[in-house]
Design an enzyme around this catalytic site. Structure first.
Site, mmCIF file in Angstrom:
data_model
loop_
_atom_site.group_PDB
_atom_site.id
_atom_site.type_symbol
_atom_site.label_atom_id
_atom_site.label_comp_id
_atom_site.label_asym_id
_atom_site.label_seq_id
_atom_site.Cartn_x
_atom_site.Cartn_y
_atom_site.Cartn_z
ATOM 1 N N ASP A 50 0.949 -1.129 0.102
ATOM 2 C CA ASP A 50 -0.064 -0.150 -0.057
ATOM 3 C C ASP A 50 0.809 1.149 -0.023
ATOM 4 O O ASP A 50 0.866 1.918 0.723
ATOM 5 C CB ASP A 50 -0.934 -0.090 1.377
ATOM 6 N N GLU A 102 -6.250 4.974 -9.242
ATOM 7 C CA GLU A 102 -7.541 5.528 -8.941
ATOM 8 C C GLU A 102 -8.041 6.721 -9.831
ATOM 9 O O GLU A 102 -7.433 7.704 -10.040
ATOM 10 C CB GLU A 102 -7.615 6.186 -7.419
ATOM 11 N N LYS A 126 -9.473 1.997 -9.503
ATOM 12 C CA LYS A 126 -9.939 2.047 -8.316
ATOM 13 C C LYS A 126 -10.934 3.239 -8.395
ATOM 14 O O LYS A 126 -10.581 4.056 -8.766
ATOM 15 C CB LYS A 126 -8.501 2.317 -7.637
ATOM 16 N N THR A 141 -13.130 0.834 -3.864
ATOM 17 C CA THR A 141 -12.404 0.917 -2.659
ATOM 18 C C THR A 141 -13.423 1.874 -1.666
ATOM 19 O O THR A 141 -14.593 2.151 -1.857
ATOM 20 C CB THR A 141 -11.327 2.126 -2.893
ATOM 21 N N PHE A 176 -12.303 -1.378 4.309
ATOM 22 C CA PHE A 176 -11.146 -0.845 5.419
ATOM 23 C C PHE A 176 -11.328 -1.546 6.507
ATOM 24 O O PHE A 176 -12.447 -1.702 7.134
ATOM 25 C CB PHE A 176 -11.628 0.809 5.163
#
Length: 321
Positions: A17, A96, A132, A156, A178
């Site tokens: 990440d 993203e 993303k 996400t 998450f």
């Protein structure tokens, strides 16, 4: 006995990440994920200077306004950084779509296709790219169409089962529920509470999603994200994928002991329920204050960092002129 990171890799696909190339080389993950915050952090640390200037050079002849120039340069920059990351890993990189488009299906589709096309133009195989997108209703519908076109997506900012389920029903390749941000919310609500790994609400949420997907035979990959501590990571060992920060990867690499996976597919299957409608998803989000607040907060944070990224590009453009 191997360290915990090497043991974890035997049970889950480990994903970095980060955009830090040194960390990626050190920990040898299968995949890597990026977002505006990660990209901004890497640039502020002095990484990717050549990609920054090249993105501006690429964007200028293709842009009819200052706003378009910054948008085009941002897209080229994140793709160029993704390209550098792909040279260090055997698997996939997530790139993203700007958070400002989270409630606009058509704009998300256009931006996603443009990002994907740039990867292809640069010689990257399509299966190595994940687009993303925030898991709003509009984002999920964009991902549904992109998946039909063969563009794999990573949805996400997922904070509950309803979001994750809607993504799976849309045929999304991967979801990123998450962990740490869920715990943050609960700790703010009850500052004196102490959560063990097995009572951590973020851990429990991902376990619920993982088991629901396996029980109903959804092929969508579950990639737990947003870890706050090593205990959360270990409590989700066995999850399909885990995207982990360099700091926690370092802790895992330095830790000894025997790792027993906490999650495994038990092979039991049930008939999948009817797909969630838009009304049903919005109602379930409305009933979940944590998920509603954290989704909105996450979109705001990513957008704020996107604006900082654009400001950095603008400042660099002025310096070049």
């Amino acid at each position: 006995m191997s360290n915990l990171l090497e043991q974890l890799k035997q049970h889950s696909v480990v994903v970095a990440d980060t955009g830090d190339l040194a960390a990626i080389k050190r920990f040898a993950p299968q995949d890597a994920t990026t977002n505006p915050s990660i990209i901004l952090k890497a640039l502020q640390a002095g990484q990717y200077p050549q990609q920054l200037d090249a993105a501006l050079d690429w964007a200028q002849p293709r842009s009819r306004s200052p706003e378009a120039l910054l948008a085009n340069a941002c897209d080229r920059l994140v793709v160029s950084m993704g390209l550098e990351i792909l040279e260090q890993i055997p698997g996939k990189v997530s790139t993203e779509v700007p958070a400002a488009l989270s409630f606009d299906t058509h704009a998300t589709l256009a931006r996603a296709r443009a990002l994907y096309a740039q990867y292809l133009e640069l010689g990257v195989a399509g299966e190595r790219v994940l687009i993303k997108i925030a898991a709003t209703w509009e984002g999920i519908q964009a991902a549904r169409q992109l998946e039909r076109e063969g563009i794999r997506c990573n949805l996400t900012l997922i904070f509950n089962l309803a979001q994750a389920r809607a993504c799976a029903e849309a045929g999304v390749y991967l979801v990123s529920p998450f962990v740490g941000r869920i715990l943050d919310w609960h700790q703010r609500q009850a500052p004196d509470s102490r959560f063990s790994a097995d009572s951590d609400p973020g851990v429990l949420s991902v376990r619920q999603i993982y088991r629901f997907f396996k029980q109903h035979d959804y092929p969508t990959v579950v990639m737990a994200a947003s870890f706050r501590n090593l205990e959360q990571v270990l409590a989700l060992g066995g999850c399909d994928r885990l995207t982990i920060s360099p700091a926690l990867l370092a802790e895992l690499a330095e830790a000894e002991g025997r790792l027993t996976p906490a999650l495994a597919d038990d092979g039991q299957r049930q008939v999948a329920p009817a797909p969630l409608s838009e009304d049903a998803l919005r109602w379930q989000m409305n009933e979940d204050a944590m998920a509603t607040e954290k989704l909105a907060e996450g979109i705001r944070q990513f957008h704020a960092d996107q604006l900082k990224l654009e400001a950095l590009l603008s400042e660099r453009l002025r310096a070049l002129r």
